[in-house]
Design a protein around this motif. Sequence first.
Motif, mmCIF file in Angstrom:
data_model
loop_
_atom_site.group_PDB
_atom_site.id
_atom_site.type_symbol
_atom_site.label_atom_id
_atom_site.label_comp_id
_atom_site.label_asym_id
_atom_site.label_seq_id
_atom_site.Cartn_x
_atom_site.Cartn_y
_atom_site.Cartn_z
ATOM 1 N N GLN A 138 18.117 -11.841 0.573
ATOM 2 C CA GLN A 138 16.855 -11.169 0.860
ATOM 3 C C GLN A 138 16.126 -10.654 -0.376
ATOM 4 O O GLN A 138 14.985 -10.220 -0.271
ATOM 5 C CB GLN A 138 17.114 -9.998 1.817
ATOM 6 C CG GLN A 138 17.692 -10.430 3.149
ATOM 7 C CD GLN A 138 16.784 -11.417 3.869
ATOM 8 O OE1 GLN A 138 15.594 -11.161 4.025
ATOM 9 N NE2 GLN A 138 17.329 -12.545 4.297
ATOM 10 N N ASN A 139 16.773 -10.677 -1.530
ATOM 11 C CA ASN A 139 16.074 -10.207 -2.723
ATOM 12 C C ASN A 139 16.353 -11.124 -3.904
ATOM 13 O O ASN A 139 17.261 -11.951 -3.873
ATOM 14 C CB ASN A 139 16.437 -8.756 -3.064
ATOM 15 C CG ASN A 139 17.920 -8.596 -3.368
ATOM 16 O OD1 ASN A 139 18.436 -9.178 -4.308
ATOM 17 N ND2 ASN A 139 18.602 -7.773 -2.569
ATOM 18 N N SER A 140 15.559 -10.954 -4.945
ATOM 19 C CA SER A 140 15.624 -11.876 -6.082
ATOM 20 C C SER A 140 16.914 -11.741 -6.876
ATOM 21 O O SER A 140 17.380 -12.707 -7.478
ATOM 22 C CB SER A 140 14.429 -11.652 -7.000
ATOM 23 O OG SER A 140 14.522 -10.398 -7.655
ATOM 24 N N VAL A 141 17.506 -10.545 -6.900
ATOM 25 C CA VAL A 141 18.759 -10.357 -7.629
ATOM 26 C C VAL A 141 19.855 -11.228 -7.027
ATOM 27 O O VAL A 141 20.549 -11.970 -7.737
ATOM 28 C CB VAL A 141 19.190 -8.876 -7.627
ATOM 29 C CG1 VAL A 141 20.614 -8.726 -8.172
ATOM 30 C CG2 VAL A 141 18.221 -8.043 -8.455
ATOM 31 N N HIS A 167 5.389 -12.398 -5.789
ATOM 32 C CA HIS A 167 4.146 -12.232 -5.042
ATOM 33 C C HIS A 167 4.361 -11.699 -3.630
ATOM 34 O O HIS A 167 3.435 -11.698 -2.824
ATOM 35 C CB HIS A 167 3.401 -13.572 -4.967
ATOM 36 C CG HIS A 167 2.774 -13.951 -6.279
ATOM 37 N ND1 HIS A 167 2.230 -15.195 -6.513
ATOM 38 C CD2 HIS A 167 2.607 -13.258 -7.415
ATOM 39 C CE1 HIS A 167 1.757 -15.238 -7.737
ATOM 40 N NE2 HIS A 167 1.974 -14.079 -8.305
ATOM 41 N N THR A 168 5.587 -11.269 -3.334
ATOM 42 C CA THR A 168 5.817 -10.664 -2.025
ATOM 43 C C THR A 168 4.976 -9.400 -1.896
ATOM 44 O O THR A 168 4.962 -8.552 -2.789
ATOM 45 C CB THR A 168 7.306 -10.308 -1.840
ATOM 46 O OG1 THR A 168 8.067 -11.515 -1.880
ATOM 47 C CG2 THR A 168 7.531 -9.611 -0.508
ATOM 48 N N ILE A 169 4.266 -9.298 -0.802
ATOM 49 C CA ILE A 169 3.415 -8.124 -0.586
ATOM 50 C C ILE A 169 4.221 -7.045 0.122
ATOM 51 O O ILE A 169 4.750 -7.261 1.211
ATOM 52 C CB ILE A 169 2.175 -8.506 0.236
ATOM 53 C CG1 ILE A 169 1.333 -9.509 -0.564
ATOM 54 C CG2 ILE A 169 1.354 -7.273 0.592
ATOM 55 C CD1 ILE A 169 0.277 -10.199 0.238
ATOM 56 N N ILE A 170 4.345 -5.900 -0.522
ATOM 57 C CA ILE A 170 5.140 -4.793 0.003
ATOM 58 C C ILE A 170 4.197 -3.785 0.647
ATOM 59 O O ILE A 170 3.287 -3.265 -0.010
ATOM 60 C CB ILE A 170 5.949 -4.124 -1.129
ATOM 61 C CG1 ILE A 170 6.814 -5.183 -1.852
ATOM 62 C CG2 ILE A 170 6.827 -3.009 -0.578
ATOM 63 C CD1 ILE A 170 7.387 -4.701 -3.160
ATOM 64 N N PRO A 179 7.269 -4.425 -9.013
ATOM 65 C CA PRO A 179 7.509 -4.411 -7.565
ATOM 66 C C PRO A 179 8.982 -4.092 -7.289
ATOM 67 O O PRO A 179 9.878 -4.680 -7.895
ATOM 68 C CB PRO A 179 7.171 -5.843 -7.123
ATOM 69 C CG PRO A 179 6.593 -6.529 -8.316
ATOM 70 C CD PRO A 179 7.051 -5.789 -9.514
ATOM 71 N N ILE A 180 9.229 -3.162 -6.386
ATOM 72 C CA ILE A 180 10.583 -2.808 -5.978
ATOM 73 C C ILE A 180 10.815 -3.357 -4.577
ATOM 74 O O ILE A 180 10.096 -2.991 -3.638
ATOM 75 C CB ILE A 180 10.804 -1.279 -5.977
ATOM 76 C CG1 ILE A 180 10.443 -0.690 -7.343
ATOM 77 C CG2 ILE A 180 12.245 -0.951 -5.600
ATOM 78 C CD1 ILE A 180 11.327 -1.134 -8.477
ATOM 79 N N ASN A 181 11.763 -4.225 -4.422
ATOM 80 C CA ASN A 181 11.980 -4.953 -3.178
ATOM 81 C C ASN A 181 11.982 -4.038 -1.950
ATOM 82 O O ASN A 181 12.791 -3.123 -1.845
ATOM 83 C CB ASN A 181 13.310 -5.714 -3.256
ATOM 84 C CG ASN A 181 13.558 -6.579 -2.042
ATOM 85 O OD1 ASN A 181 12.745 -7.441 -1.716
ATOM 86 N ND2 ASN A 181 14.664 -6.347 -1.361
ATOM 87 N N ASN A 182 11.059 -4.307 -1.023
ATOM 88 C CA ASN A 182 10.955 -3.581 0.254
ATOM 89 C C ASN A 182 10.727 -2.080 0.098
ATOM 90 O O ASN A 182 10.955 -1.315 1.035
ATOM 91 C CB ASN A 182 12.208 -3.817 1.111
ATOM 92 C CG ASN A 182 12.362 -5.274 1.506
ATOM 93 O OD1 ASN A 182 11.369 -5.969 1.714
ATOM 94 N ND2 ASN A 182 13.589 -5.736 1.593
ATOM 95 N N LYS A 183 10.290 -1.644 -1.084
ATOM 96 C CA LYS A 183 10.108 -0.201 -1.327
ATOM 97 C C LYS A 183 8.679 0.152 -1.705
ATOM 98 O O LYS A 183 8.101 1.093 -1.173
ATOM 99 C CB LYS A 183 11.049 0.261 -2.454
ATOM 100 C CG LYS A 183 12.539 0.079 -2.159
ATOM 101 C CD LYS A 183 13.023 1.047 -1.096
ATOM 102 C CE LYS A 183 14.533 0.927 -0.907
ATOM 103 N NZ LYS A 183 15.031 1.817 0.157
#
Length: 348
Positions: free
Chosen positions: A19-22, A169-172, A244-248
């Motif tokens: 679910q995340n880039s890491v 480019h994920t929009i949070i 950008p911080i994933n889902n935050k």
Amino acid sequence: MQDIHYWKRRSEVHLKDNQNSVQYRQKIIEELRDFISFDAYCCTMTDTQTLFSIGAVTEQSIEDIHQQIMSLEYDSQDINSYVYLVESGKYIGKLSDVSSQSKRYREVLEPHGFSDEIRAALMFQGQCYGFLTLFKRIDNGQPHFQDADVNQVKILMPVMAEALMGFYHTIIDERLFIEEEQSGIIILDEEHHIISTNTKAAQLLTLLRNNEGLLDWQIPKPIQAFCAKLQANKLNSQYSLLVPINNKGYVTVQASVLMTADSQQQIAILLNEASPKEMLPYLLIAYHLTPREKEVVVEVMKGIPTKIIAQNLGISSYTVQDHLKLIFQKVDVADRNELVWKLFTRFN
């Protein structure tokens, strides 16, 4: 050697499962070990405009010397610098071809037991979304990378780049749950050790560390990059980096050099939740707007009517209306008011 179709299939699997880039980067690199022998790696995502790191996954042996590598990256014209790889169009380089000329090799890698590296700029549609670096140790049975290794990485590069573009480019839609008062402030010494921090900075620092999977004493890569650039006198102190911080949500980083009464250098890092103004350029890219569509949006944000937008941009009112229709479709809104709300007002 696996072809690009193999890597596209594997990338799709890892994108679906992670679910995340890491996590995605870690899985792809683990799989790459099946085809290339390497002893350590670092894979960073970058701000496409400045090539600053906005977060990396790094093996511990490289994490320990990462700040030294980054300092040389900005303080010298070394072999295969990341900026050079992008600007030259070379995109990939093997250090052992020219290691005798490399300050990075002589002063950092060799003293720490490393004999070779491959650096690759992860390019997609003319933009750099990250860098992949692989390392070999001197005690490896084959201490130097081969041309076949470089070719395998070349095949993988655009596949990883396209995936990182999607993450970047994920929009949070969320806002950060942090202190609302003053800026987050971190003071670091010349060795980049944290001397002091306020509550807000501590909260944002935790988010940045979690974004990279770091321990609570490690310095996130965006801050490392600012420190290195400042110490090399190659940074405008007014520059702000959006992370950008994933889902935050979105964090901005700024920095400046301080001098103590006894002439010791310190670095002040300012951390904040990104303002609507700071987020707008990022969102215009995230919604895949063309340069002309971006210009139209900026005019709309000022409340300028269609006829005046047409005059300002040197196009007809009908063309402005055509652009607005496409913009509304891309951003998924029905009119100007919804557009302004979705790109700006809701983040106030």
